[in-house]
Design an enzyme around this catalytic site. Structure first.
Site, short mmCIF file in Angstrom:
data_model
loop_
_atom_site.label_atom_id
_atom_site.label_comp_id
_atom_site.label_asym_id
_atom_site.label_seq_id
_atom_site.Cartn_x
_atom_site.Cartn_y
_atom_site.Cartn_z
N ASP A 97 -5.63 -3.69 0.36
CA ASP A 97 -5.54 -3.40 1.72
C ASP A 97 -7.18 -3.03 2.17
O ASP A 97 -7.13 -2.13 3.10
CB ASP A 97 -4.68 -2.35 1.96
N HIS A 143 0.96 -1.12 0.02
CA HIS A 143 -0.11 -0.17 -0.04
C HIS A 143 0.94 1.48 0.15
O HIS A 143 0.63 1.94 1.02
CB HIS A 143 -1.07 0.14 1.20
O1 DOR Z 1 -5.77 1.43 7.29
C1 DOR Z 1 -4.99 0.54 7.61
N1 DOR Z 1 -6.10 -0.36 8.34
N2 DOR Z 1 -3.81 0.13 7.34
C2 DOR Z 1 -3.40 -1.23 7.76
O2 DOR Z 1 -2.13 -1.15 7.61
C3 DOR Z 1 -4.17 -1.94 8.74
C4 DOR Z 1 -5.49 -1.86 8.57
C5 DOR Z 1 -6.47 -2.36 9.39
O3 DOR Z 1 -6.16 -3.60 9.65
O4 DOR Z 1 -7.30 -2.04 9.84
#
Ligand code: DOR
Length: 341
Positions: free
Chosen positions: A234, A161
């Site tokens: 992601d 990401h």
């Molecule tokens: O925005 C995010 N949410 N970035 C991450 O790396 C983890 C993810 C999550 O698991 O909520």
């Protein structure tokens, strides 16, 4: 992608298994996936949540900690349980408290991974409080990623990401053992989205969206036709009550319209002919996976994205999830998927 666990898993996985034949599953559960046994049982729960007749292969990852032994990783990889290992800097994001505090201290882990050809997937941000949040990725590359690759030139690494021009340039200029994924949301929004008319937690994710010139660099990279840049959503759902609190969670739930979101970008950039490579080929090639033979069909027919998605029957509005593009009209839709046996 993040599929979560417990009662939410069943509703979440369907949004991805509908169009994706396989996915690399993030290990940052409340109890992180640090052993083969945990990975096997999580994989089983995922498979049980997929609709009967739908082909979906979850590719499981191990969660690196300060003390995870290289042997555990090696066995898990050789047994076909761990597809790769995920490096979360400690406290960088959701459920990362048990992540790695000192990258240099786990060098024997990287050495083993390099030897056995196990991919290292990185959340590339420093967490030092003296580093500005918007500089965390660029500083990570300089302080940790570059030295790591110098020490382990054959380690297979995916910088996940990516959000900055610096990441694009670094990955672009490196060799074929470094790749990067780009999310739909980082191609669509810049950091202004989080402050449009008020504090907009739906656009808060990590790494956080950056300035406009970074977004434009990501769009150029994604549509460049270069094999080092490939799809990685992601997708990270959080219930509204967890987003809208005094300490809201990071994550954007893009799974329900992920492909439609990417295609919008590729069309705007005049690069529709490069979408398939970005979505279906470059990632598979990087990981040495066979290409999928099943197809899906996207047509240019608009659809309105709902404001909320109900993951649980009877959910209150605080228990709903806001999908990426909520309230937007998207120009494309998946009309036919052959992701069925
Ligand atoms: O925005 C995010 N949410 N970035 C991450 O790396 C983890 C993810 C999550 O698991 O909520």
């Amino acid at each position: 992608m993040h599929l979560r666990d417990g009662p939410l898993l069943k509703s979440i996985v369907g949004y991805s298994s509908r169009v994706f034949r396989r996915a690399i599953v993030m290990p940052n559960l409340e109890v992180p996936i640090t052993t083969e046994a945990l990975a096997v049982s999580y994989r089983q729960r995922i498979l049980e949540s997929v609709d009967i007749g739908t082909c979906f292969t979850p590719l499981m990852t191990a969660y690196l900690t300060d003390d995870l032994s290289p042997k555990v990783l090696e066995n898990g990889f050789k047994n076909g349980i761990f597809f790769g290992a995920k490096l979360y800097p400690a406290n960088a994001t959701t459920n990362s408290a048990r992540g790695v505090t000192d990258f240099f201290a786990i060098d024997s882990v990287f050495e083993t991974m390099e030897e056995i050809g196990m991919p290292l997937l990185i959340h590339g941000e420093v967490t030092d409080t003296d580093v500005d949040v918007f500089d965390r990725e660029a500083v990570f590359i300089e302080r940790y990623l570059n030295p790591l690759l110098l020490r382990h030139p054959n380690l297979k690494v995916v910088l996940e990401h990516i959000t900055t021009e610096q990441a694009v340039q670094f990955v672009d200029s490196y060799g074929s053992n470094l790749g990067a994924t780009i999310t739909p949301h980082h191609l669509h929004i810049n950091r202004n989205a989080m402050f449009l008319g008020g504090l907009r937690s739906d656009f808060y994710c990590l790494p956080v969206a950056k300035r406009e010139h970074h977004r434009l660099a990501l769009r150029r990279a994604a549509t460049s036709g270069k094999p080092c840049f490939f799809l990685g959503t992601d997708s990270a759902p959080h219930l509204r009550l967890h987003k809208e609190s005094s300490c809201g969670c990071a994550g954007i739930f893009n799974a329900p319209y992920a492909l439609e979101s990417y295609i919008e970008v590729f069309e705007q950039e005049g690069a529709l002919d490069r979408l398939e490579d970005f979505s279906s080929k470059f990632g598979a090639d990087f990981y040495g996976l066979p290409l999928n033979t099943q197809k899906i069909t996207l047509v240019r027919k608009s659809q309105l994205v709902p404001n909320f998605i109900n993951l649980n029957e009877g959910a209150t509005s605080a228990e709903k999830v806001v999908p990426f593009h909520a309230g937007d009209l998207l120009s494309w839709r998946v009309v036919r998927d052959e992701n069925k046996e």
